[in-house]
Enzyme design. Structure first.
Site, PDB file in Angstrom:
ATOM      1  N   SER A 113       1.089  -1.275   0.445  1.00  0.00           N
ATOM      2  CA  SER A 113       0.113  -0.114   0.226  1.00  0.00           C
ATOM      3  C   SER A 113       0.932   1.240   0.100  1.00  0.00           C
ATOM      4  O   SER A 113       1.989   1.445   1.027  1.00  0.00           O
ATOM      5  CB  SER A 113      -1.083   0.299   1.251  1.00  0.00           C
ATOM      6  OG  SER A 113      -1.312   1.180   1.444  1.00  0.00           O
ATOM      7  N   TYR A 163      -2.195  -1.375  10.958  1.00  0.00           N
ATOM      8  CA  TYR A 163      -2.135  -2.193   9.404  1.00  0.00           C
ATOM      9  C   TYR A 163      -0.752  -1.600   8.221  1.00  0.00           C
ATOM     10  O   TYR A 163      -0.837  -2.170   7.695  1.00  0.00           O
ATOM     11  CB  TYR A 163      -3.600  -1.578   8.905  1.00  0.00           C
ATOM     12  CG  TYR A 163      -3.855  -1.120   7.647  1.00  0.00           C
ATOM     13  CD1 TYR A 163      -3.954  -2.889   7.066  1.00  0.00           C
ATOM     14  CD2 TYR A 163      -3.352  -0.479   6.431  1.00  0.00           C
ATOM     15  CE1 TYR A 163      -3.755  -2.832   5.362  1.00  0.00           C
ATOM     16  CE2 TYR A 163      -3.490   0.048   5.866  1.00  0.00           C
ATOM     17  CZ  TYR A 163      -3.930  -1.445   4.757  1.00  0.00           C
ATOM     18  OH  TYR A 163      -3.846  -1.741   3.231  1.00  0.00           O
ATOM     19  N   LYS A 221       2.505  -3.800   6.664  1.00  0.00           N
ATOM     20  CA  LYS A 221       2.402  -3.627   5.169  1.00  0.00           C
ATOM     21  C   LYS A 221       3.927  -3.413   5.288  1.00  0.00           C
ATOM     22  O   LYS A 221       4.888  -4.059   4.016  1.00  0.00           O
ATOM     23  CB  LYS A 221       1.703  -2.701   4.134  1.00  0.00           C
ATOM     24  CG  LYS A 221       0.383  -2.966   4.022  1.00  0.00           C
ATOM     25  CD  LYS A 221       0.409  -4.215   3.843  1.00  0.00           C
ATOM     26  CE  LYS A 221      -1.227  -4.965   3.494  1.00  0.00           C
ATOM     27  NZ  LYS A 221      -1.847  -6.402   2.813  1.00  0.00           N
TER      28      LYS A 221
END
Ligand code: UD1
Length: 337
Positions: A125, A150, A154
């Site tokens: 992302s 979150y 990544k």
């Protein structure tokens, strides 16, 4: 060739499965159905006329995962979407995010590195860049301290894969750093299916227009941008699915510069929240009920991709416009109950 798609019933996963099947790949989907539905499988079959192999599998279960790979040791490549993705939820329950996004990745890599073909595409992302110092954002922009667990999963995920590529001789991987995926398949057979209140802008807009939500909150109009609202790079999920195909083909043809590569996947254009609302109103003919509220903690002011590397090295570029994406998202919304 047999391609495994983890999280293949999710939003981006399902569109990528369609693209793979249309290209003649044999697709195996694993999904734990925690944030997806079996009805997506029907949508895939309606569009492509082909039924992918489907196994309900929770990748957190190490034994089940190993068993799955014993049965499917002829996989040529893996596209790994399966992960949790709600920023706010990750702040409330970080360990769930580390277990669900990191443990599963480790088990997947352990199994994949024993197979004859070790090709992995990872869903990353643009969140890894945080608020980038320069715009548009190139792949060489520094990875900044993540603003949420979150986002951290990544960043850590990419590091784990890089270490694996450096230590396992045959292991190759491409990480695709998505900007903001939106839209739906033009047939409206598959699209984004948020469970509960949508956290992302486009499903909130379409649900508000459909009367399921009373009002959209625009999170802040005092940012240093042209109209004061945040700017993002909204990429049609159909374009994003195609980017996975070209990345996969690069892996399969061993046409890589390094064993681990990263690419931005965006349109290269930034749109403000108010521009998205205006564009939605134009394509849908609906007046949207919205109000300006305070900023959402953790939001960056502006993020849009420099797409030079992905254009040149993958030969991929976005074809669909924001209008196309919002039109397809609206068509999809109108088909939902
Ligand atoms: C976030 C994550 C991204 C993740 C994506 C998918 C960050 C910095 N970004 O993207 O990594 O992949 O979610 O879950 O963590 N907005 C409103 N009202 C709303 C909803 C959103 O005004 O009800 C605004 C936001 O302030 C933002 C824009 O719309 O400016 C887009 O928001 P959203 O769709 O949630 O995506 P990101 O936050 O950019």
């Amino acid at each position: 060739m047999k391609i495994l798609v983890t999280g293949g019933l999710g939003f981006i996963g399902s569109h990528t499965v369609v693209a793979l099947q249309n290209k003649g790949y044999e697709v195996v989907i694993v999904d734990d159905l925690s944030n997806s539905s079996l009805s997506v499988l029907e949508g895939i079959v309606k569009i492509t006329g082909k039924t992918p192999i489907f196994t309900k599998l929770d990748l957190k279960n190490k034994n089940h995962t190993s068993e799955f790979f014993r049965l499917h040791n002829d996989i040529h490549g893996v596209i790994h979407f399966a992960a949790s993705k709600a920023v706010g939820e990750s702040v409330e329950n970080p360990l769930h995010y580390y277990e669900n996004n990191i443990n599963t990745l480790v088990y997947l890599l352990q199994n994949l590195s024993k197979l004859p073909y070790q090709n992995l595409i990872f869903s990353s992302s643009c969140t890894v860049y945080g608020q980038a110092d320069e715009l548009p954002i190139t792949e060489s922009a520094p990875v900044k301290k993540a603003l949420s667990p979150y986002g951290n999963t990544k960043q850590i995920g990419e590091e784990i894969i890089l270490d694996t590529c450096q230590s396992v001789p045959k292991f190759k991987s491409i990480s695709l750093r998505y900007f903001n995926p939106v839209g739906a398949h033009p047939s409206a057979e598959i699209g984004e299916l948020p469970i509960g209140t949508p956290q992302n802008l486009i499903p909130f807009i379409t649900q508000t227009a459909a009367g399921k939500r009373e009002q959209l909150s625009v999170f802040g109009d005092d940012y240093p941008t042209k109209d004061g609202t945040c700017i993002r790079d909204y990429i049609h999920v159909m374009d994003l699915a195609e980017a996975h195909i070209v990345a996969l083909e690069r892996l399969l043809s061993k046409n890589m510069n390094k064993n681990f590569e990263v690419f931005n996947v965006g349109t290269g254009k930034g749109n403000s929240v108010l521009e998205v609302i205006k564009t939605f109103e134009k394509v849908s003919g609906q007046k949207l009920n919205y109000k300006i509220t305070g900023r959402r903690p953790g939001d960056v002011t502006e993020a849009f991709a420099d797409t030079t590397k992905v254009n040149k090295e993958l030969g991929w570029e976005a074809k669909f416009s924001l209008e196309d994406a919002l039109e397809s998202a609206w068509k999809w919304e109108q088909k939902q109950d």
